[in-house]
Design an enzyme around this catalytic site. Structure first.
Site, PDB file in Angstrom:
ATOM      1  N   ASP A 109      -1.981   4.113  -4.577  1.00 18.17           N
ATOM      2  CA  ASP A 109      -2.797   3.261  -3.718  1.00 18.17           C
ATOM      3  C   ASP A 109      -2.237   1.839  -3.597  1.00 18.17           C
ATOM      4  O   ASP A 109      -1.945   1.376  -2.507  1.00 18.17           O
ATOM      5  CB  ASP A 109      -4.247   3.225  -4.197  1.00 18.17           C
ATOM      6  CG  ASP A 109      -5.146   2.555  -3.166  1.00 18.17           C
ATOM      7  OD1 ASP A 109      -5.019   2.890  -1.976  1.00 18.17           O
ATOM      8  OD2 ASP A 109      -5.957   1.702  -3.549  1.00 18.17           O
ATOM      9  N   ARG A 144      16.322  14.566  14.544  1.00 24.81           N
ATOM     10  CA  ARG A 144      16.546  15.921  14.049  1.00 24.81           C
ATOM     11  C   ARG A 144      17.861  16.050  13.287  1.00 24.81           C
ATOM     12  O   ARG A 144      18.085  17.052  12.617  1.00 24.81           O
ATOM     13  CB  ARG A 144      16.521  16.911  15.217  1.00 24.81           C
ATOM     14  CG  ARG A 144      15.201  16.895  15.972  1.00 24.81           C
ATOM     15  CD  ARG A 144      15.144  17.947  17.047  1.00 24.81           C
ATOM     16  NE  ARG A 144      15.164  19.288  16.487  1.00 24.81           N
ATOM     17  CZ  ARG A 144      15.083  20.397  17.234  1.00 24.81           C
ATOM     18  NH1 ARG A 144      14.983  20.298  18.552  1.00 24.81           N
ATOM     19  NH2 ARG A 144      15.117  21.583  16.665  1.00 24.81           N
ATOM     20  N   GLY A 157      -5.596   8.270   4.899  1.00 26.72           N
ATOM     21  CA  GLY A 157      -6.047   9.631   5.146  1.00 26.72           C
ATOM     22  C   GLY A 157      -4.956  10.596   5.551  1.00 26.72           C
ATOM     23  O   GLY A 157      -5.237  11.770   5.817  1.00 26.72           O
ATOM     24  N   GLY A 217      -2.606  11.716   3.637  1.00 27.17           N
ATOM     25  CA  GLY A 217      -2.319  12.649   2.545  1.00 27.17           C
ATOM     26  C   GLY A 217      -1.287  12.163   1.552  1.00 27.17           C
ATOM     27  O   GLY A 217      -0.615  12.970   0.907  1.00 27.17           O
ATOM     28  N   LYS A 218      -1.188  10.856   1.378  1.00 24.27           N
ATOM     29  CA  LYS A 218      -0.192  10.298   0.453  1.00 24.27           C
ATOM     30  C   LYS A 218      -0.476  10.706  -0.986  1.00 24.27           C
ATOM     31  O   LYS A 218       0.410  11.181  -1.696  1.00 24.27           O
ATOM     32  CB  LYS A 218      -0.165   8.763   0.570  1.00 24.27           C
ATOM     33  CG  LYS A 218       0.221   8.250   1.948  1.00 24.27           C
ATOM     34  CD  LYS A 218       0.285   6.747   1.993  1.00 24.27           C
ATOM     35  CE  LYS A 218      -1.084   6.097   1.805  1.00 24.27           C
ATOM     36  NZ  LYS A 218      -2.020   6.390   2.916  1.00 24.27           N
ATOM     37  N   SER A 219      -1.716  10.511  -1.432  1.00 28.49           N
ATOM     38  CA  SER A 219      -2.066  10.826  -2.819  1.00 28.49           C
ATOM     39  C   SER A 219      -1.989  12.326  -3.076  1.00 28.49           C
ATOM     40  O   SER A 219      -1.567  12.764  -4.155  1.00 28.49           O
ATOM     41  CB  SER A 219      -3.470  10.301  -3.141  1.00 28.49           C
ATOM     42  OG  SER A 219      -3.519   8.887  -3.052  1.00 28.49           O
ATOM     43  N   GLY A 268       2.057   5.348   4.631  1.00 26.37           N
ATOM     44  CA  GLY A 268       1.500   5.990   5.816  1.00 26.37           C
ATOM     45  C   GLY A 268       0.078   5.532   6.059  1.00 26.37           C
ATOM     46  O   GLY A 268      -0.510   4.807   5.244  1.00 26.37           O
ATOM     47  N   ASP A 269      -0.487   5.962   7.180  1.00 25.83           N
ATOM     48  CA  ASP A 269      -1.852   5.583   7.512  1.00 25.83           C
ATOM     49  C   ASP A 269      -2.843   6.154   6.506  1.00 25.83           C
ATOM     50  O   ASP A 269      -2.584   7.177   5.858  1.00 25.83           O
ATOM     51  CB  ASP A 269      -2.209   6.073   8.920  1.00 25.83           C
ATOM     52  CG  ASP A 269      -1.374   5.386   9.993  1.00 25.83           C
ATOM     53  OD1 ASP A 269      -0.912   4.259   9.727  1.00 25.83           O
ATOM     54  OD2 ASP A 269      -1.185   5.984  11.068  1.00 25.83           O
ATOM     55  N   HIS A 289       0.851  -1.190   0.000  1.00 23.48           N
ATOM     56  CA  HIS A 289       0.000   0.000   0.000  1.00 23.48           C
ATOM     57  C   HIS A 289       0.887   1.241   0.000  1.00 23.48           C
ATOM     58  O   HIS A 289       1.819   1.348   0.784  1.00 23.48           O
ATOM     59  CB  HIS A 289      -0.908   0.003   1.226  1.00 23.48           C
ATOM     60  CG  HIS A 289      -1.889   1.129   1.244  1.00 23.48           C
ATOM     61  ND1 HIS A 289      -2.877   1.273   0.290  1.00 23.48           N
ATOM     62  CD2 HIS A 289      -2.028   2.186   2.084  1.00 23.48           C
ATOM     63  CE1 HIS A 289      -3.590   2.350   0.563  1.00 23.48           C
ATOM     64  NE2 HIS A 289      -3.086   2.931   1.640  1.00 23.48           N
TER      65      HIS A 289
END
Length: 311
Positions: A179, A245, A158, A160-162, A155-156, A140
């Site tokens: 996807d 960091r 929702g 904002g990957k797409s 990432g999880d 995924h």
């Protein structure tokens, strides 16, 4: 999941000449990426004949066959034609013995020819078949070509990957898959990703729907496959969590039995994730070329401490 390769697909992708081949023989299935050069078999030794492989004839095999008597040559060629022999391929544009064509016609085996050298043809055949016949798994995420680097954004749901991938595409980078990414191991150190055919060139944006990237941004905004060289994992920002960091954490993630470098990027309002991924890709490339900003900083810090302690 393993794909199936037909002889006609091999012909189309490697620009091979069909010397003989009907509809049935061109639809024969190639089951292995191994290639056989039947040198010993031409002498009559068939004990370990790999009949289920593509049979490649170079100048050595053809020259040896030409020195045989026609009756003997026809007998050997017939023995080379098994029920599961995919095809015969002749390199260097060499003249093909009539006995080979006769035996191939009798047994429904295609005879193909290529103008390139035997070693080069062997390499192209192996590379193409290894890629097509490799076992595929799905992961995924979104695979994007960023400055020539294959970046898999994960990432999880929702996070904002797409949307991040869309911003990267607008900035001139290229989409491979959204996807679902089909991945396969090309060699011990290389994993390649590609889109499922049904999702090719498509990206889903919540609130808008499915977008055809090639139609909107042009052919330069997409590509068919890409080596996965870096994984960027997007995660929601947590106030009390400690993040790296300095960039000194060399995390790896296993994809299709290959370890791939991974960085984790916390996402919160005000952070331009697309630009951060661009910089991450450039920084990763700089590291592979021998420059590591973290090590440079640590060296400067060490020198400064030594100078101050000596005063």
């Amino acid at each position: 999941m393993t794909e199936v390769v037909k002889i006609y697909q091999l012909v189309e992708n490697l620009s091979l000449e069909v010397v003989y081949g009907d509809e049935e023989s061109l639809n024969r299935t190639i089951k292995t990426g191994e290639i056989s050069r039947p040198g010993l078999e031409l002498t009559g030794y068939f004990n370990y004949y790999s009949h289920d492989r593509l049979q490649l004839f170079g100048s050595k095999e053809i020259t040896f066959a030409e020195r045989m008597m026609p009756e003997e040559r026809l007998l050997v060629m017939r023995r080379l034609c098994a029920k599961d022999t995919p095809a015969f391929i002749v390199s260097r544009g060499l003249e093909i013995p009539e006995e080979l064509i006769t035996a191939a016609k009798e047994n429904g085996v295609s005879v193909l020819r290529s103008p390139i050298s035997t070693s080069r043809l062997l390499g192209e055949l192996s590379s193409y078949l290894d890629g097509r016949l490799a076992v595929r798994t799905s992961v995924h995420g979104v695979l994007v070509d960023v400055y020539g680097l294959g970046v898999l954004i994960q990432g999880d749901s929702g996070i904002g990957k797409s949307e991040t991938a869309l911003e990267l595409i607008k900035r001139g980078h290229r989409l491979i898959a959204d996807d679902r990414v089909d991945v396969y191991q090309q060699d011990e150190l290389t994993v390649v990703g590609e889109p499922p055919k049904i999702l090719q060139h498509l990206i889903e944006i919540r609130g808008i729907g499915i977008i055809d990237v090639m139609n909107l941004f042009g052919a330069s905004a997409v590509r068919g496959f890409m080596q996965v060289q870096l994984v960027v994992y997007l995660e929601a920002w947590e106030k009390d969590k400690k993040y790296d960091r300095l960039g000194s954490d060399d995390a790896m993630v296993e994809i299709a039995n290959v370890d791939v470098p991974q960085i984790r990027i916390p996402v919160k309002t005000g952070r331009n994730v697309a630009i951060i991924i661009e910089v991450a890709a450039m920084n990763f490339r700089a590291k592979t070329m021998g420059y590591d900003a973290t090590k440079t900083f640590e060296e400067r810090l060490t020198r400064l401490i030594e100078e101050n302690s000596g005063e």
